[in-house]
Design an enzyme around this catalytic site. Structure first.
Site, PDB file in Angstrom:
ATOM      1  N   HIS A 206     -52.974   0.390 -34.736  1.00 26.10           N
ATOM      2  CA  HIS A 206     -52.283  -0.831 -35.157  1.00 26.10           C
ATOM      3  C   HIS A 206     -52.907  -1.444 -36.396  1.00 26.10           C
ATOM      4  O   HIS A 206     -52.222  -2.086 -37.189  1.00 26.10           O
ATOM      5  CB  HIS A 206     -52.207  -1.823 -33.998  1.00 26.10           C
ATOM      6  CG  HIS A 206     -51.226  -1.356 -32.982  1.00 26.10           C
ATOM      7  ND1 HIS A 206     -51.602  -0.828 -31.787  1.00 26.10           N
ATOM      8  CD2 HIS A 206     -49.890  -1.239 -33.056  1.00 26.10           C
ATOM      9  CE1 HIS A 206     -50.533  -0.426 -31.146  1.00 26.10           C
ATOM     10  NE2 HIS A 206     -49.482  -0.651 -31.892  1.00 26.10           N
ATOM     11  N   ARG A 310     -41.114  -5.046 -34.741  1.00 23.62           N
ATOM     12  CA  ARG A 310     -42.027  -5.045 -33.590  1.00 23.62           C
ATOM     13  C   ARG A 310     -42.274  -6.498 -33.174  1.00 23.62           C
ATOM     14  O   ARG A 310     -43.247  -7.125 -33.622  1.00 23.62           O
ATOM     15  CB  ARG A 310     -43.362  -4.409 -33.987  1.00 23.62           C
ATOM     16  CG  ARG A 310     -43.311  -2.922 -34.295  1.00 23.62           C
ATOM     17  CD  ARG A 310     -44.706  -2.446 -34.681  1.00 23.62           C
ATOM     18  NE  ARG A 310     -44.857  -1.014 -34.602  1.00 23.62           N
ATOM     19  CZ  ARG A 310     -44.830  -0.204 -35.666  1.00 23.62           C
ATOM     20  NH1 ARG A 310     -44.653  -0.687 -36.876  1.00 23.62           N
ATOM     21  NH2 ARG A 310     -44.995   1.093 -35.499  1.00 23.62           N
ATOM     22  N   GLU A 446     -40.466   7.724 -26.737  1.00 27.06           N
ATOM     23  CA  GLU A 446     -41.925   7.662 -26.899  1.00 27.06           C
ATOM     24  C   GLU A 446     -42.672   8.421 -25.811  1.00 27.06           C
ATOM     25  O   GLU A 446     -43.886   8.558 -25.873  1.00 27.06           O
ATOM     26  CB  GLU A 446     -42.402   6.201 -26.888  1.00 27.06           C
ATOM     27  CG  GLU A 446     -41.747   5.374 -27.979  1.00 27.06           C
ATOM     28  CD  GLU A 446     -42.245   3.964 -28.037  1.00 27.06           C
ATOM     29  OE1 GLU A 446     -43.024   3.653 -28.944  1.00 27.06           O
ATOM     30  OE2 GLU A 446     -41.842   3.148 -27.188  1.00 27.06           O
ATOM     31  N   CYS A 519     -39.102   6.407 -36.439  1.00 26.12           N
ATOM     32  CA  CYS A 519     -39.726   5.171 -36.936  1.00 26.12           C
ATOM     33  C   CYS A 519     -41.241   5.170 -36.745  1.00 26.12           C
ATOM     34  O   CYS A 519     -41.897   4.196 -37.048  1.00 26.12           O
ATOM     35  CB  CYS A 519     -39.110   3.949 -36.273  1.00 26.12           C
ATOM     36  SG  CYS A 519     -39.410   3.878 -34.508  1.00 26.12           S
TER      37      CYS A 519
HETATM   38  C1  PEP Z   1     -44.319   4.457 -32.146  1.00 31.15           C
HETATM   39  O1  PEP Z   1     -44.887   4.542 -31.048  1.00 31.15           O
HETATM   40  O2  PEP Z   1     -44.179   5.426 -32.925  1.00 31.15           O
HETATM   41  C2  PEP Z   1     -43.756   3.179 -32.586  1.00 31.15           C
HETATM   42  C3  PEP Z   1     -43.001   3.091 -33.667  1.00 31.15           C
HETATM   43  O3  PEP Z   1     -44.074   2.078 -31.860  1.00 31.15           O
HETATM   44  P1  PEP Z   1     -45.505   1.359 -31.950  1.00 31.15           P
HETATM   45  O4  PEP Z   1     -46.277   1.982 -33.067  1.00 31.15           O
HETATM   46  O5  PEP Z   1     -45.230  -0.077 -32.169  1.00 31.15           O
HETATM   47  O6  PEP Z   1     -46.090   1.627 -30.603  1.00 31.15           O
HETATM   48 MG    MG Z   2     -44.699   2.945 -29.681  1.00 26.80          MG
END
Ligand code: PEP
Ligand code: MG
Length: 560
Positions: A206, A310, A446, A519
């Site tokens: 993140h 997000r 996911e 994404c």
């Molecule tokens: C992912 O998991 O690829 C995604 C886009 O969601 P996040 O990165 O917010 O978990």
């Molecule tokens: Mg994710």
């Protein structure tokens, strides 16, 4: 050893100019000097006499008061547009500083061990940090980092140089760290640092996502970074190519200045910029955003809309979930900025690595495999989902908004979510509230189970977004934020590439290939993009700052 000496044969080049190769996190060029973020602070180990105990305790109390005042001033001078996450981090720091029980430990240590305040502060802080580190709850675990930050601040105040260890970040500073921590990224953003480089290779963490979101030119995975630069070393950070040039020659600096000036003169587009491959195929490009402010980046980079908002980043690290009205204001502002372009709003993806403080509290032994994303909403807090759906539906009126559901594993979860959605719509109708009745519903792919169920899922929803950051971690059984297993989180792993091909082929079997987008960070990874195009993917949601590089790659490449 990856350090390369540049142009030894060219007399115009600085003989000490070295290029440190890494991997680009966020493109952009920064020219400045190094400021080390995680330097080791000198801790005096001085014993004190009995008559010095009381003055030493008083010196510590004064340092605490000065640090409190400093933080108060800082909060008061923060821009009103500072993000919620930034404000909340400072709130947490204020709360820890106000905790007298910790300061009593330090004062007792001064008395009982007869040691100076710096020694006692460091000793007590290390004990508390170790206790936090031993905790299972990721929220509490991460509080150890806050204690470390604050102890360093207090040490600086004790040294009489409050700006000491973190002499204020200058407008020409390029920040360097061994690690890739969200708290550091927020600090750099707040202090308007020019760029960031680190040794860490957790590039889908993140913290990396925040760097792109804030548009901070940055590079990770520079193996010998800390051994190669010092505080004040002049550098050029080239986030476009993923290299850091230390001690650049005058000629190199001039070349880079010319490049940045040319980029600054380029006008921001007013409409979405087409993205086309060399053989004329159209590629859909949308933006990933983490807060409403970033919707402007979608416009500035000529993208076709928001592919992923997000929303969990609206929740403060302290765990304060925004009210329906606050959420409505946030979503509506994005929808209005998008002015008719598509906006995919994802419901809160809380849990796992995104602990979001007290809003989570459902971590279990292995939080990433526990109650996270849609599981949390359906199992623990359906009312929170209802409130969020109301806010999104209200904001969707007169727009092209879609809903996205995170961390789906089973068809049952989709059915339950659709049921709740239809109840919320029904209630809004009864209240006479206007909303987009035909709002599209999408699902994040996911988990491997969802990937394998692609065809069935597409028969229940309008579109799917491949969240490859999580898909990769769950497929490879390797935590995306754990640097020890980072090698496993390799999107070029043949089994993972097979999975990506499988998903698109499954969607194609029922004519749904146009309802598939990617994404995750692989869509912002310049090495992966040509592969994804060759596989047949045509729709992507990316960090807005990547847009130009993405279009160039497409224009140069073919999908054949
Ligand atoms: C992912 O998991 O690829 C995604 C886009 O969601 P996040 O990165 O917010 O978990
Ligand atoms: Mg994710």
């Amino acid at each position: 050893m990856t350090v390369q000496s540049n142009h030894p044969e060219n007399p115009d080049r600085n003989p000490q100019e070295i290029t440190l190769p890494g991997t680009s996190i966020c493109p952009g060029i920064a020219i400045g000097q190094i400021h080390l973020l995680d330097v080791n602070i000198y801790i005096p180990q001085d014993p004190i006499d009995a008559e010095q105990i009381s003055p030493e305790q008083e010196r510590y109390t004064q340092a605490v008061d000065a640090a409190k005042q400093h933080l108060r001033n800082h909060v008061a001078s923060m821009h009103s547009d500072s993000s919620i996450e930034t404000q909340a981090i400072f709130e947490i720091h204020q709360a820890i500083l106000a905790d007298e029980s910790f300061h009593d430990l330090v004062r007792n240590c001064i008395e009982q061990q007869g040691m100076c305040a710096e020694f006692c502060l460091n000793q007590e802080a290390q004990t508390v940090i170790a206790q936090f580190n031993d905790m299972r709850d990721p929220y509490l675990k991460s509080r150890g980092e806050d204690i470390r930050d604050l102890a360093q601040n207090l040490l600086a105040f004790l040294s009489g140089e409050p700006q000491g260890h973190q002499h204020p970040i200058q407008a020409t500073d390029i920040l360097v760290s061994r690690h890739l921590h969200s708290s550091e990224v927020i600090r750099i953003h707040q202090a308007q640092g020019l760029g960031f480089a680190c040794e860490s290779s957790a590039l889908s963490s993140h913290a990396a996502i925040l760097l792109k979101g804030f548009g901070i030119p940055s590079i990770g995975k520079i193996e010998t970074l800390l051994a190669s630069v010092d505080e004040g070393t002049p550098v050029i950070l080239d986030g476009d190519r993923g290299i850091l040039i230390a001690n650049p020659s005058t000629q190199t600096v001039e070349e880079y200045k010319a490049r940045t000036e040319a980029a600054a003169h380029r006008k921001a587009p007013t409409s979405p910029q087409p993205c086309t491959t060399s053989n004329g195929e159209r590629i859909a490009l949308r933006a990933n955003i983490e807060n409403p402010e970033q919707a402007k980046l979608m416009l500035a980079h000529g993208l076709e809309g928001i592919g992923l908002f997000r929303t969990e980043f609206l929740i403060t690290p302290g765990g304060q979930v925004p009210s329906e009205e606050e959420q409505y204001v946030a979503y509506r502002s994005v929808v209005e900025t998008a002015a008719g372009r598509r906006v995919n709003i994802r419901t809160f993806d809380i849990g796992g690595d995104k602990d979001m403080g007290l809003a989570c509290r459902c971590t279990g032994r292995n939080p990433s495999l526990g109650i996270r994303g849609i599981r949390r909403h359906l199992m623990v807090d359906p009312d929170e989902l209802r409130i969020q759906l109301r806010a999104i539906l209200r904001a969707s009126h007169g727009s092209d908004t879609a809903l996205l559901i995170p961390m789906v594993t089973t068809l049952e979860e989709i059915a339950q979510t659709k049921q709740i959605l239809s109840e919320v719509k029904q209630a809004l109708r009864k209240e006479g509230v206007e909303f987009l009745d035909s709002i599209k519903l999408g699902v994040m792919i996911e988990t491997p189970a969802a990937a394998i169920a692609t065809r069935d899922i597409l028969s229940m929803v309008d579109f799917i977004n491949l969240g490859t950051n999580d898909l990769l971690q769950y497929f490879m059984a390797a935590d995306r934020d754990n640097e020890q297993v980072v090698e496993y989180n390799d999107p070029t792993n043949p089994a993972f590439l097979w999975l990506l091909e499988f998903i698109l082929a499954e969607a194609g079997k029922t004519g749904h290939e146009d309802d598939v987008a990617i994404c995750g960070e692989i869509a912002s990874n310049l090495e992966m993009i040509p592969r994804l195009l060759r596989m047949g993917y045509r729709s992507f949601s990316i960090a807005p700052v990547i847009a130009d590089a993405f279009r160039t790659l497409c224009a140069e490449g073919s999908t054949k």
